[in-house]
Scaffold this active site. Structure first.
Site, mmCIF file in Angstrom:
data_model
loop_
_atom_site.group_PDB
_atom_site.id
_atom_site.type_symbol
_atom_site.label_atom_id
_atom_site.label_comp_id
_atom_site.label_asym_id
_atom_site.label_seq_id
_atom_site.Cartn_x
_atom_site.Cartn_y
_atom_site.Cartn_z
ATOM 1 N N GLU A 142 0.811 -1.210 0.000
ATOM 2 C CA GLU A 142 0.000 0.000 0.000
ATOM 3 C C GLU A 142 0.854 1.275 0.000
ATOM 4 O O GLU A 142 1.751 1.438 0.838
ATOM 5 C CB GLU A 142 -0.938 -0.011 1.220
ATOM 6 C CG GLU A 142 -1.810 1.214 1.382
ATOM 7 C CD GLU A 142 -2.708 1.486 0.185
ATOM 8 O OE1 GLU A 142 -3.325 0.536 -0.317
ATOM 9 O OE2 GLU A 142 -2.777 2.649 -0.269
ATOM 10 N N ASP A 174 1.305 -0.025 -5.023
ATOM 11 C CA ASP A 174 0.099 0.189 -5.835
ATOM 12 C C ASP A 174 0.010 1.572 -6.475
ATOM 13 O O ASP A 174 -0.468 1.721 -7.593
ATOM 14 C CB ASP A 174 -1.178 -0.157 -5.059
ATOM 15 C CG ASP A 174 -1.369 0.645 -3.786
ATOM 16 O OD1 ASP A 174 -0.442 1.376 -3.382
ATOM 17 O OD2 ASP A 174 -2.459 0.529 -3.177
ATOM 18 N N HIS A 175 0.462 2.613 -5.749
ATOM 19 C CA HIS A 175 0.363 3.982 -6.285
ATOM 20 C C HIS A 175 1.131 4.896 -5.348
ATOM 21 O O HIS A 175 1.620 4.452 -4.305
ATOM 22 C CB HIS A 175 -1.103 4.428 -6.388
ATOM 23 C CG HIS A 175 -1.884 4.165 -5.128
ATOM 24 N ND1 HIS A 175 -1.727 4.912 -3.988
ATOM 25 C CD2 HIS A 175 -2.774 3.193 -4.806
ATOM 26 C CE1 HIS A 175 -2.501 4.445 -3.036
ATOM 27 N NE2 HIS A 175 -3.146 3.379 -3.499
ATOM 28 N N THR A 229 -5.914 1.749 -5.388
ATOM 29 C CA THR A 229 -5.563 0.332 -5.206
ATOM 30 C C THR A 229 -6.301 -0.555 -6.203
ATOM 31 O O THR A 229 -5.716 -1.468 -6.808
ATOM 32 C CB THR A 229 -5.929 -0.169 -3.791
ATOM 33 O OG1 THR A 229 -5.424 0.729 -2.835
ATOM 34 C CG2 THR A 229 -5.391 -1.557 -3.537
ATOM 35 N N HIS A 280 -1.335 3.704 4.699
ATOM 36 C CA HIS A 280 -2.342 4.431 3.929
ATOM 37 C C HIS A 280 -2.556 5.799 4.561
ATOM 38 O O HIS A 280 -2.493 5.935 5.774
ATOM 39 C CB HIS A 280 -3.653 3.632 3.924
ATOM 40 C CG HIS A 280 -4.659 4.135 2.936
ATOM 41 N ND1 HIS A 280 -5.335 5.321 3.098
ATOM 42 C CD2 HIS A 280 -5.084 3.619 1.757
ATOM 43 C CE1 HIS A 280 -6.127 5.511 2.057
ATOM 44 N NE2 HIS A 280 -5.989 4.499 1.230
HETATM 45 C C1 GP9 Z 1 -8.993 -0.076 0.747
HETATM 46 C C2 GP9 Z 1 -7.555 -0.091 0.368
HETATM 47 C C3 GP9 Z 1 -7.049 1.293 0.142
HETATM 48 O O1 GP9 Z 1 -9.576 -1.314 0.817
HETATM 49 O O2 GP9 Z 1 -7.341 -0.900 -0.712
HETATM 50 O O3 GP9 Z 1 -7.544 1.812 -1.014
HETATM 51 P P1 GP9 Z 1 -6.929 3.094 -1.709
HETATM 52 O O4 GP9 Z 1 -7.510 4.294 -1.047
HETATM 53 O O5 GP9 Z 1 -5.451 3.053 -1.572
HETATM 54 O O6 GP9 Z 1 -7.374 2.953 -3.099
HETATM 55 MN MN MN Z 2 -3.831 1.881 -2.152
#
Ligand code: GP9
Ligand code: MN
Length: 634
Positions: free
Chosen positions: A254, A472-473, A298, A413
């Site tokens: 994440e 992921d980003h 994500t 996150h």
């Molecule tokens: C939520 C997690 C975070 O289930 O995958 O999502 P994001 O905000 O990073 O897209």
């Molecule tokens: Mn994410």
């Protein structure tokens, strides 16, 4: 005291000017809209006006003063909500609202902690024009007489409004040719059309895409398929099937950006375990790997991973097209005897995963209900990554092997909060609390990966698995450029921002023994073909836009979802072509051949999703299913 009598339409004029100026002030203070010249600034300034003239002007048709005033208040309230909604959204997503995200209401509840961290009492100022209009209604007495306007006056008024609109559109066209046909950059739309016109335009675009599916008959796939075949590469022979028959574990790291890997913050190592993997004999670490996600964050990265298609330019494909037919990696593995699942300690409806996973034929979703969150085991958005990994591996012990299990981490996150006992390094010391905390949560994520590896070894699952991990980003948006400048010790330019979209990509194959750091320029679109080749699976008939990163033929050309792109020589960002090595602006010609291609590729991918075109495709024999006369290129 004698009350001054104001001209008849004073309140209307005050309303228009108040909302207009407020909108401009909000543009300047709450969004980072890039302005390069005086013309752009001027367009930004006038762009709210046309729509405000149109909607506030409807009050001229009201006969009673009271109804007229109520209408003005309603318009001010609605436009304020639209504007403020965008401000709140922008703080979190660094983007403007587009219609499909409004249907993602299930997500808004879960955004809780982030949203709370992004709302302040001073936000009431976003409703200042409403207050001004209320005061004007209370304290200003206008000339009485016939309240309604004559039809000639109204006509003249709307001719003026139209003139302002066309003036605005003309300037926009001069400044940004093809703005309306190539609308994949929302900032550009807001900058040139204005927030309110943009939303109307967005409604139009979204309705169009709904209609596209209804109208598509499969013939559109011919062109997209030809493009895919023309750019298709042969996967690496050396790496083919190297992990065949093993369990496949894919971990989504994440918000982890590559700048954290092999670097320090105030003398403290940020990701010691992942750093050790970059030197590990069983790991190939890709250091020039970019995320390609859009608004779906994500979920977009999951979409890229499973399908090797680009996510959408507007909204999250997980939401807007969860009813589509896909040919996911999970489905292919499943056909090869794998049990497939995703593990994520969050509600199953977030990003519409429960529905989308069904469409992608993922057998099982271990959502929050599958985890036991003990005392002190939750922080920020939910379960902490360390207990999450422990329980995920526990689940693996019960899975039918070989399995494909995806783990989605969560602790790193936004807003990057942690319990004291989990802070393994100090905070950073910039003016951005977000960046300061980010290093600590990244450090925690790194620790959790170490635990994951230990658990896999302990449970006897390690040797017979392959572990792939990807960021992921971005975690740090451009809103924190000042703090990033301090950390990096160099100014964050458009070039730097593009380079900051690098996320780590690890391929860890226990027993491989020839690990190295790979500098191949690649992106998330390449994950599916790369992994499937390692698993010994043929993708030559699949419709995918990426290629095997291990192949000699792999092209170093990564297209971001917003149209920026990177090759081994150039970085194209903010309409400027940069030399990848020096970061200095380079000859535009170096980028020219790629600009059109980036656009075309995104368009083909988008047309496949919008038309739900894979429903017309048979990946077994690589043929269209509904138009027997059309022979597809192989
Ligand atoms: C939520 C997690 C975070 O289930 O995958 O999502 P994001 O905000 O990073 O897209
Ligand atoms: Mn994410």
């Amino acid at each position: 005291m004698l009350k001054k009598e104001w001209p008849k339409h004073s309140i209307l004029a005050i309303a228009i000017v108040a909302t207009w100026l407020k909108t401009y002030i909000v543009y300047k203070t709450s969004f980072s809209i890039t302005i390069d010249n005086v013309l752009q600034e001027f367009i930004l300034f006038i762009n709210p006006l046309s729509m405000l003239l149109f909607i506030y002007g409807i009050s001229l048709f009201f006969k009673s003063e009271k109804a007229k005033n109520r209408y003005l208040i309603a318009v001010a309230a609605i436009t304020s909500i639209v504007l403020y909604g965008n401000v709140a959204f922008y703080r979190f997503f660094n983007d403007f609202i587009t219609l499909p995200v409004l249907f993602q209401t299930e997500n808004f509840g879960d955004l809780g902690s982030s949203a709370a961290a992004s709302i302040f009492w001073t936000d009431l100022l976003y409703f200042a024009d409403l207050a001004i209009i209320l005061l004007a209604i209370k304290f200003i007495s206008t000339k009485t007489g016939i309240a309604a306007s004559t039809s000639v006056q109204r006509k003249a008024y709307y001719v003026l409004a139209l003139a302002v609109l066309f003036f605005n559109l003309g300037l926009a066209e001069a400044e940004r040719p093809q703005l309306l046909t190539r609308s994949f950059d929302r900032e550009m739309l807001v900058k040139n059309l204005g927030m309110y016109n943009y939303h109307l335009y967005d409604i139009y675009i979204q309705s169009k895409s709904q209609a596209q599916r209804a109208l598509a008959d499969g013939s559109e796939l011919v062109e997209a398929n030809n493009y895919v075949r023309a750019n298709q590469i042969d996967p690496s022979e050396d790496m083919k099937g190297i992990a065949e028959g093993r369990n496949l574990i894919v971990v989504t790291l994440e918000s982890l950006q590559s700048f954290t890997i092999n670097s320090e913050m105030n003398g403290q190592t940020i990701t010691p375990f992942l750093n050790s993997l970059t030197e590990d004999e069983d790991t190939i670490y890709f250091e020039n790997f970019y995320h390609q996600t859009g608004l779906g964050k994500t979920s977009d990265s999951e979409f890229l991973l499973e399908n090797s298609l680009y996510p959408l330019s507007g909204g999250a494909v997980f939401f807007t097209h969860s009813g589509n037919t896909f040919n996911s990696m999970a489905e292919s593995l499943s056909e090869n005897g794998y049990s497939t699942n995703v593990q994520h300690a969050n509600t199953k409806s977030f990003w519409n995963r429960d529905i989308m996973y069904e469409s992608m034929n993922i057998d099982k979703f271990y959502d929050i209900e599958s985890f036991e969150i003990g005392e002190g085991e939750a922080v920020n958005w939910g379960m902490k990554d360390i207990p999450f990994h422990e329980q995920s591996v526990e689940h693996m012990t019960e899975m039918q092997q070989p399995f494909y299990s995806r783990l989605l981490t969560l602790t790193n996150h936004h807003p990057f909060t942690l319990d004291e006992e989990d802070k393994l390094i100090d905070e950073y010391d910039s003016n951005s609390g977000t960046l300061n905390r980010y290093f600590q949560t990244s450090r925690y994520l790194d620790e959790s990966i170490k635990v994951l590896f230990e658990e896999l070894k302990e449970k006897g699952l390690y040797e017979n698995s392959i572990i792939v991990m990807y960021g992921d980003h971005y975690g740090i948006s451009e809103n924190h450029n000042e703090a990033m400048t301090q950390y990096l010790g160099e100014e964050v330019t458009d070039f730097t921002s593009a380079e900051l979209q690098k996320v780590p990509f690890f391929v860890h194959i226990p027993g491989y023994g020839e690990g190295y750091v790979d500098d191949e320029v690649g992106g998330q679109i390449d994950m599916r073909p790369t992994i499937m080749n390692l698993m010994g699976m043929d993708t030559s008939k699949d419709i995918q836009f990426g290629g095997d990163l291990f192949s000699e033929e792999h092209e170093e050309f990564v297209i971001f979802r917003d149209g920026r792109f990177v090759t081994d020589e150039v970085v194209y960002a903010g309409n400027v072509c940069y030399d990848k090595e020096t970061g200095e602006p380079a000859e535009q010609e170096l980028c020219a051949p790629y600009i059109e291609r980036a656009f075309t590729e995104l368009e083909y991918s988008e047309s496949i999703i919008n038309g739900d075109l894979l429903r017309f495709y048979d990946e077994e024999d690589g043929q269209l299913t509904t138009i027997p006369d059309v022979e597809l290129e192989q």
